[in-house]
Structures are given as C-alpha cells and as structure tokens.
Design an enzyme around this catalytic site. Sequence first.
Site, PDB file in Angstrom:
ATOM      1  N   ARG A   1       0.838  -1.188   0.000  1.00 20.24           N
ATOM      2  CA  ARG A   1       0.000   0.000   0.000  1.00 20.24           C
ATOM      3  C   ARG A   1       0.878   1.245   0.000  1.00 20.24           C
ATOM      4  O   ARG A   1       1.935   1.258   0.624  1.00 20.24           O
ATOM      5  CB  ARG A   1      -0.915   0.034   1.238  1.00 20.24           C
ATOM      6  CG  ARG A   1      -2.113  -0.878   1.127  1.00 20.24           C
ATOM      7  CD  ARG A   1      -3.012  -0.771   2.328  1.00 20.24           C
ATOM      8  NE  ARG A   1      -2.401  -1.338   3.519  1.00 20.24           N
ATOM      9  CZ  ARG A   1      -1.825  -0.651   4.488  1.00 20.24           C
ATOM     10  NH1 ARG A   1      -1.793   0.669   4.441  1.00 20.24           N
ATOM     11  NH2 ARG A   1      -1.298  -1.258   5.531  1.00 20.24           N
TER      12      ARG A   1
ATOM     13  N   TYR B   1      -1.704  -3.451  -6.733  1.00 19.97           N
ATOM     14  CA  TYR B   1      -1.509  -4.080  -5.422  1.00 19.97           C
ATOM     15  C   TYR B   1      -2.844  -4.173  -4.667  1.00 19.97           C
ATOM     16  O   TYR B   1      -3.620  -3.207  -4.645  1.00 19.97           O
ATOM     17  CB  TYR B   1      -0.485  -3.291  -4.583  1.00 19.97           C
ATOM     18  CG  TYR B   1      -0.419  -3.858  -3.193  1.00 19.97           C
ATOM     19  CD1 TYR B   1       0.208  -5.090  -2.969  1.00 19.97           C
ATOM     20  CD2 TYR B   1      -1.053  -3.244  -2.123  1.00 19.97           C
ATOM     21  CE1 TYR B   1       0.209  -5.661  -1.713  1.00 19.97           C
ATOM     22  CE2 TYR B   1      -1.058  -3.810  -0.865  1.00 19.97           C
ATOM     23  CZ  TYR B   1      -0.427  -5.024  -0.663  1.00 19.97           C
ATOM     24  OH  TYR B   1      -0.444  -5.611   0.570  1.00 19.97           O
TER      25      TYR B   1
ATOM     26  N   LYS C   1      -9.706  -2.477   1.545  1.00 20.77           N
ATOM     27  CA  LYS C   1      -9.351  -1.333   2.401  1.00 20.77           C
ATOM     28  C   LYS C   1     -10.141  -0.087   2.002  1.00 20.77           C
ATOM     29  O   LYS C   1     -10.584   0.680   2.851  1.00 20.77           O
ATOM     30  CB  LYS C   1      -7.861  -1.029   2.286  1.00 20.77           C
ATOM     31  CG  LYS C   1      -6.965  -2.197   2.629  1.00 20.77           C
ATOM     32  CD  LYS C   1      -7.205  -2.651   4.019  1.00 20.77           C
ATOM     33  CE  LYS C   1      -6.226  -3.735   4.412  1.00 20.77           C
ATOM     34  NZ  LYS C   1      -6.473  -4.198   5.771  1.00 20.77           N
TER      35      LYS C   1
ATOM     36  N   HIS D   1     -10.589  -2.649  11.396  1.00 20.16           N
ATOM     37  CA  HIS D   1      -9.496  -3.486  10.883  1.00 20.16           C
ATOM     38  C   HIS D   1      -9.282  -4.628  11.876  1.00 20.16           C
ATOM     39  O   HIS D   1      -8.316  -4.614  12.645  1.00 20.16           O
ATOM     40  CB  HIS D   1      -8.244  -2.605  10.772  1.00 20.16           C
ATOM     41  CG  HIS D   1      -7.123  -3.207   9.994  1.00 20.16           C
ATOM     42  ND1 HIS D   1      -5.826  -2.796  10.146  1.00 20.16           N
ATOM     43  CD2 HIS D   1      -7.089  -4.174   9.059  1.00 20.16           C
ATOM     44  CE1 HIS D   1      -5.044  -3.482   9.329  1.00 20.16           C
ATOM     45  NE2 HIS D   1      -5.781  -4.333   8.669  1.00 20.16           N
TER      46      HIS D   1
ATOM     47  N   SER E   1      -1.348  -4.085  10.053  1.00 21.70           N
ATOM     48  CA  SER E   1      -1.022  -4.993   8.962  1.00 21.70           C
ATOM     49  C   SER E   1       0.264  -5.758   9.283  1.00 21.70           C
ATOM     50  O   SER E   1       1.205  -5.178   9.822  1.00 21.70           O
ATOM     51  CB  SER E   1      -0.810  -4.183   7.685  1.00 21.70           C
ATOM     52  OG  SER E   1      -1.876  -3.280   7.519  1.00 21.70           O
TER      53      SER E   1
ATOM     54  N   CYS F   1       0.907  -8.078  11.465  1.00 23.96           N
ATOM     55  CA  CYS F   1       1.192  -8.301  12.889  1.00 23.96           C
ATOM     56  C   CYS F   1       0.509  -9.566  13.399  1.00 23.96           C
ATOM     57  O   CYS F   1       0.281  -9.712  14.606  1.00 23.96           O
ATOM     58  CB  CYS F   1       0.753  -7.108  13.716  1.00 23.96           C
ATOM     59  SG  CYS F   1       1.806  -5.674  13.505  1.00 23.96           S
TER      60      CYS F   1
ATOM     61  N   ASP G   1      -9.365  -9.850   8.722  1.00 24.64           N
ATOM     62  CA  ASP G   1      -8.896  -8.501   8.399  1.00 24.64           C
ATOM     63  C   ASP G   1      -9.916  -7.400   8.696  1.00 24.64           C
ATOM     64  O   ASP G   1      -9.527  -6.335   9.144  1.00 24.64           O
ATOM     65  CB  ASP G   1      -8.487  -8.440   6.918  1.00 24.64           C
ATOM     66  CG  ASP G   1      -7.624  -7.238   6.582  1.00 24.64           C
ATOM     67  OD1 ASP G   1      -6.768  -6.879   7.402  1.00 24.64           O
ATOM     68  OD2 ASP G   1      -7.815  -6.652   5.500  1.00 24.64           O
TER      69      ASP G   1
ATOM     70  N   ARG H   1       2.108 -12.219  -0.906  1.00 27.68           N
ATOM     71  CA  ARG H   1       0.771 -12.553  -0.406  1.00 27.68           C
ATOM     72  C   ARG H   1       0.195 -13.785  -1.089  1.00 27.68           C
ATOM     73  O   ARG H   1       0.560 -14.105  -2.216  1.00 27.68           O
ATOM     74  CB  ARG H   1      -0.180 -11.385  -0.708  1.00 27.68           C
ATOM     75  CG  ARG H   1       0.210 -10.054  -0.073  1.00 27.68           C
ATOM     76  CD  ARG H   1      -0.282  -9.976   1.316  1.00 27.68           C
ATOM     77  NE  ARG H   1       0.098  -8.749   1.996  1.00 27.68           N
ATOM     78  CZ  ARG H   1      -0.680  -8.145   2.895  1.00 27.68           C
ATOM     79  NH1 ARG H   1      -1.852  -8.624   3.205  1.00 27.68           N
ATOM     80  NH2 ARG H   1      -0.258  -7.062   3.512  1.00 27.68           N
TER      81      ARG H   1
HETATM   82  C1  OXD Z   1      -3.151  -4.744   5.058  1.00 29.42           C
HETATM   83  C2  OXD Z   1      -3.793  -5.903   4.410  1.00 29.42           C
HETATM   84  O1  OXD Z   1      -2.241  -4.130   4.473  1.00 29.42           O
HETATM   85  O2  OXD Z   1      -4.653  -6.511   5.054  1.00 29.42           O
HETATM   86  O3  OXD Z   1      -3.546  -4.419   6.181  1.00 29.42           O
HETATM   87  O4  OXD Z   1      -3.493  -6.195   3.253  1.00 29.42           O
HETATM   88 MN    MN Z   2      -5.194  -5.505   6.897  1.00 24.88          MN
END
Ligand code: OXD
Ligand code: MN
Length: 589
Positions: free
Chosen positions: A73, A201, A210, A230, A252, A254, A277, A373
Amino acid sequence: MSTPVERWVEEQERIYKPKRVYWCDGSEAEAHRLMEAGMNEEKIGSQPVFAPLNPTNWPEAYLHHSHPTDVARTEQLTFVCHPEKDQSGPNNNWMAPDKAKAMMAKLADGAMKGRTMYVLPYMMGHPDSPYAKACLQVTDISYVAVSMRIMTRMGTHVLKRIGTSERFVKGSHSVGDFDPGRRYIMHFPRESFVWSIGSGYGGNALLGKKCFALRVASYLGLRQGWLAEHMVVMGIEDIKGRVTYITAAMPSACGKTNLAMLQSALPEYRVFTIGDDIAWMNVGPDGKLYAINPEAGFFGVAPGTSMKTNPNMIRTLKGRNFYPTLYTNVGRDVDTNEPWWEGLDGPPPNMEDWQGRPWKPGSKEKIAHPNSRFTVSLYNCPTLSKEFDNPKGVPISAILIGGRRSHLMPLVVEAFDWSHGVFMGARTGSETTAAAAGAVGVLRRDPFAMLPFCGYNMGDYFRHWMNTGALMRNPPKIYAVNWFRVDENGKFVWPGFGDNMRVLKWIIDRVDGKVGAKETAIGLVPHMNDFNMEGLPIPRSNMDKLFEIKPPEWKGEVKEIEKFFDSFGRTIPFELQTNLEKMEKALKI
Ligand code: OXD
Ligand code: MN
C-alpha cells in the site's frame, strides 16, 4: 431506458476507452477464462499476469509477479476527499473533491486503450445480511477481477439486487502504466466512490477491501451508527461446546491471520474463523454488538507462514474447493515449480526470487518479497465457523487491540470500562511493517490499527467509539494485547501463535466472571495463578517480564500520546484527555 448501473459503466467506458467491456458473472467457468486471459493475453512488462504452479502439492495455484514498484500500500498517494480538509483530519492526505476528480480524469483518459474493461458486481457481506452492501468495480486487469472473485461475493445476483437504484458503491480502477508518479488512490466517502489509478496491489486495487470496507465504510458507519474496523472475527469453543466470539484489531502484518485460525496450545479450546482482516460491527436489536466479516477470502502475508506457525493456513492453501489460489511476489522452486517463501521450510537449491530472477544460494537478498501474499477463498479454510454466512453476524464478548511493541506494553491488559478501552485503542502505538511502503520498525501511533484506514477525522472517530459504547446494554470488554515484547538480547519473550490461546482463555474467564484481576496504573492484568501456564516453554521469571510496568519508560510514552491527541485539536473527546491524566497520576511520573 438504461439503469444507473449501466449509465455509470457507460461513463467509465467513455473515460477509459477500452477495446471491449466484459461484465463478470462470478462463475467458475468465467474464472477459468480470466485465468487464461491472464496467462496468454495480458502482460505486466514482458511477463504474463499469471503462471501456473505445480498443482500436485498446491492445487489450483498460480503465480503473479506484480510490477516491481507496486508491492505494498502507498499511504502517501492515498487521499480521502471530503469537502473540507478538517473532515478528513490530520490522519489523511486531503485534496478538494473537484480538484481530485479533475486530476484523476486526466490520468484516466484513454488509460484502457487496447485493453478489456472488466465490470465486477460484488457484495461486501452475505447477500441476505441487512448489513451487506452492493458494489460495482471496473478494472483493466484479470488479476484484480480474479482476486475480487475470491475476496468478495461476486456475481450477477448483485445487479439484480441493485436494480434501478442509484445507491451502489462505485469503484473505478485502472493499472494505468504502473508509473508511481501517476499513481493515486482517491476516496470520495460522501459518494461511496473510490478512484484508483496506477497500482495493481491488493490494498490499492481490490477496491472492496481497504478502500471501501474500511475507509468509505467507516464514514458510512459514522453517519449510520455502526463501526467498520481493521479486525479479526473469531469464535473460541470450549470443551462443553460453548462458543465465545471476539474481534481483534492489529496493524497490517502483525499476525491477524495467524490469530484468526490459531491452532490452540490448550486442548480444551478450538478456534473457528470468521474473518482475518475486517469486521463490520452493529448494535443488534437486543442491545448486543454483532460482527460480520464483509469479505469472503484471505489476502494474507506469505513469509513466516508454515505448518509450525499456521497449519490451518497451509491446509487452506492446499484445499481443493475454490478455484483458483493466487500467489503474489513469492519465490519459486524452479525444479518443482512450487511456491516458496522465507519461513516455509529450508530453501530449495534452485530458486527464482519474487521478480522471477535466479536466486544465488548464500545471497542476502530475500527470495519472496516481505509483503508477498496469497489470495485464497475463506471457504477453503478447515476452521471456518458455521456462523460465517449467518446474515446477523455473531455476538461479540471481547474486543482486543494489539500493537507491535518490543518494549513497554504488557502481554495483556483489560480496560477498566468502555471509555478507558477507547483510550487504550486511541493511544495504541505500533512498529511499522512491510505491508506499507516506507521504513520498517519505526514506532508510530496506530489507533485501533486504523490509522491508514479511517475515512474521516480520527478525533471524530474516537467520539464515535465513545458514543457506540453508550448504545449497548452490556458492551464487550476491551483488551490491549502485545505479542512482541523482546528481552535484553532482542529475542521475543512470548512464544505467540498457538500459545496465544492462553491469553484468550484468561479473557474468556474474565468475560465469564470466573477470575479476578490485578489493578495497575494502566489497567487490569492477570493474577499469575489464573493464567494457564501448563506446558508453557518459558520460565516464570519471563512471565513477570511480560507484565512489567516501568513508570520511567512510560514518561516518554505519555508525552507522545499527549502530542498525538493534541494533533486532532478540538475534535479529540475530553474522555481521552481525562483517561490520560488519570494514568499519568497513577504512574506517579
Ligand atoms: C493490510 C492488508 O495491508 O490486510 O492491512 O493487506
Ligand atoms: Mn489488513
């Protein structure tokens, strides 16, 4: 007479001037056709959009290399365009809506020449849910069309649902020429409209995720009295079959995905996954808080995922139900044509890196990109909760808010009450990760893990959280958690993963009123004899380290929080200030 949907798509066609327009129906046959287009017709640079991987061990698996400048991002190129700057707040980049649209129109003009414009009708949330939203996105790349089919509930049924209504969520997307200098992600929350150009992306291009389900939806939630967060949504079943549902906010990369499908270290508990998420939370008719996951797939970070850290994710990836599973910017074992990333197992001898270049054994370069990912359907997940498709959602008993803090923050702290919980969420700091472009490991405030995702002024967001608590008869308890504390040698003290169940067990016991807690200056912490340490591979002295509160260290933290709250000026709720002062006094600093 054409419908508002048709008129909007015609307008997009006039702007982008594609070679052809293709309306997706969301079927599996169509997904096969899109994958073919991505393998044989569409290219990024000189490489096809998709390459098949070895299907024996990794069924229906395809590799995607993104443009090398387009791997995360890009927060500096992301704007939230309310009419007034103050409405977007210091937490967002802002541009006046008319100016932003004029700029985007220039970038979009003819951007799809010679390409296909895919029209994607999709739902965020189960179509029968009163909380679900009907959406439409256009895009010019098969990768996004296929990813959206995995991540959302896509299909012609959505068009029927919208009918002749003007009220649908709009997402306009083109990869343009991937030029980072011509890359913008623009949000117009008052019109439920997102316009994104120049990036493929996930977080910038799958506009249901998002951009809509967090930034725009958080603003809808402010207007309509609900919360878009989130957060993980999960159920924890005890040995008697009783399930406690919780949500957990974490920045993100974590460990949200690992938590959502955790394999419990305590045999009396089992975890059921609802989402990893995003949570949409509404106060139900009975005055309880209910959460749904508006998504239908995982867009998870690959490095570090293994049978040891997250066996249920490996099982999900190797499941065979939903076509296809995408791997973006991972490495490739050239001999077996299998995907590979750091942490999966020992590196095979003959590897290609995330850009498809030969990787030299011994090289210090990463094989998989740190933010590589996988995109996979939630319906493949062996721990999927039977409540996943429940239109009402699940009743939430506890809300966890996490950050990545190598020092200072204890393993778990319970808030004294809702207002104190909102304070804990608002003051949360976290060390940055590779999920966003920029430096990694730098401490920044990330309230409720929403700093990059709140679609309006965060001062107003904190007030909205305060107000939502007052709507509930019995609001969930709120907890701050931190799995990431390190010792003098920089090693993680807490084993994490399946052992996080020990923390969840204490939380469930607290929710059930089974155990007491110790009051400290910063909140309530466990009495060690209530905390299950059976078979825990760490000594008791380390447990004490995990709960240590050192007032002198908190001095700097309090200053930082004060500065952060001040940055919101008059919008900051007075309750946050009061809680900060109380904490400062109790710490005697
Ligand atoms: C983030 C995702 O960046 O979930 O938080 O992709
Ligand atoms: Mn996320």
